[in-house]
Design a protein around this motif. Structure first.
Motif, short mmCIF file in Angstrom:
data_model
loop_
_atom_site.label_atom_id
_atom_site.label_comp_id
_atom_site.label_asym_id
_atom_site.label_seq_id
_atom_site.Cartn_x
_atom_site.Cartn_y
_atom_site.Cartn_z
N VAL A 1 0.92 4.32 -3.17
CA VAL A 1 1.04 6.05 -2.46
C VAL A 1 2.71 6.08 -3.32
O VAL A 1 2.04 7.63 -3.69
CB VAL A 1 0.39 6.17 -1.37
N VAL B 1 -10.15 -0.24 -2.60
CA VAL B 1 -8.08 0.21 -2.03
C VAL B 1 -8.96 1.24 -3.33
O VAL B 1 -8.11 3.06 -3.43
CB VAL B 1 -7.29 -0.70 -2.39
N PRO C 1 0.57 -1.37 -0.23
CA PRO C 1 0.03 -0.02 -0.46
C PRO C 1 0.78 1.52 0.13
O PRO C 1 0.49 2.61 -0.95
CB PRO C 1 -0.41 -0.45 1.22
N VAL D 1 -5.10 3.72 2.61
CA VAL D 1 -5.16 2.70 1.34
C VAL D 1 -4.74 1.13 1.66
O VAL D 1 -5.54 -0.36 2.07
CB VAL D 1 -3.68 2.82 0.68
N SER E 1 -2.05 1.63 -9.89
CA SER E 1 -2.52 1.38 -8.79
C SER E 1 -3.19 0.14 -8.77
O SER E 1 -2.54 -0.81 -8.01
CB SER E 1 -4.30 1.80 -7.80
N MET F 1 -7.71 5.27 -3.56
CA MET F 1 -6.99 5.62 -4.30
C MET F 1 -7.23 6.98 -4.78
O MET F 1 -6.28 8.36 -5.29
CB MET F 1 -6.37 5.00 -4.87
#
Length: 245
Positions: free
Chosen positions: A61, A134, A57, A205, A113, A138
């Protein structure tokens, strides 16, 4: 319609620079693979140091932080080439410009992602239905970094954006808890990190990927608050540029 037409133009400009797209998608994936291998290879390393569930995660990011660099360069080049100056004579408003750049980059953010988590699943990240959340989380994270890119591109020249945006990418990584848990450090440093949006982005996330949907909202609101402030600042910069042209 003006905004959508402008976003299509920006999308074509992004596709014309495939190296940036490959780097933005590929670099986090390489890091996920590298540190996952280190986690398995180094004897005595705690399981949560670079465990795939904690590290992936953060890397997703981290990958989105490159949006600030790509967009800042695109916007600065548009200004340097006088492309925006010519557009300022059109009926487009400040929101049209901001929306056009944002809409063009959101698909790139979701693709980054998806690639990160697909690779993480191949390395052992649990495949849960909660992974779908997720991609919802995002979106505000992507908006945060897009807003940073808009502001940098509006304020700086193309020669300046690269250096400043690179600093932002490193700051986002170091102060988000991507490389190490902020709880291990504590003190003033951890407090400062908690006041910034980057650690909240990573936490949101992680929680979404783990299925803890109820705990995600406070972190998402923190990220959206910063994104809103940055968007307001970017719009103000665009309006000032339009008056000066």
């Amino acid at each position: 319609m003006r905004m959508w037409a402008f976003s299509l133009r920006n999308g074509k400009e992004i596709v014309r620079d495939p190296l940036s797209l490959v780097f933005g998608v590929g670099f986090p994936v390489v890091l996920i693979g590298l540190f996952s291998w280190m986690q398995r290879s180094i004897a005595g390393m705690p399981a949560d140091t670079f465990g795939i569930e904690n590290f992936a995660p953060g890397m997703a990011v981290f990958g989105l932080s490159f949006l600030s660099l790509f967009l800042g360069m695109l916007l600065a080049n548009d200004q340097q080439s006088a492309f925006l100056t010519r557009l300022f004579a059109s009926p487009m408003q400040g929101m049209d410009y901001i929306g056009g750049y944002t809409v063009a980059l959101l698909p790139v953010a979701l693709m980054q992602s998806a690639v990160c988590f697909l690779f993480a699943v191949l390395l052992g990240f649990p495949l849960r239905i909660s992974l779908l959340w997720v991609f919802v989380v995002m979106v505000p994270v992507a908006l945060l970094f897009i807003a940073c890119g808009l502001l940098l591109g509006g304020l700086l020249s193309s020669n300046q954006v690269g250096g400043v945006a690179s600093i932002l990418v490193n700051v986002a990584a170091l102060l988000s808890g991507t490389w190490f848990s902020l709880d291990l450090i504590g003190g003033t440093f951890a407090t400062i990190c908690r006041w910034l949006p980057f650690s909240h982005a990573v936490d949101a996330v992680k929680l979404a990927a783990g299925g803890e949907i109820g705990a995600v909202l406070p972190h998402v609101l923190w990220v959206l608050g910063y994104a809103a402030v940055l968007y307001v600042a970017a719009i103000a910069v665009f309006k000032r540029r339009m008056k000066q042209s």
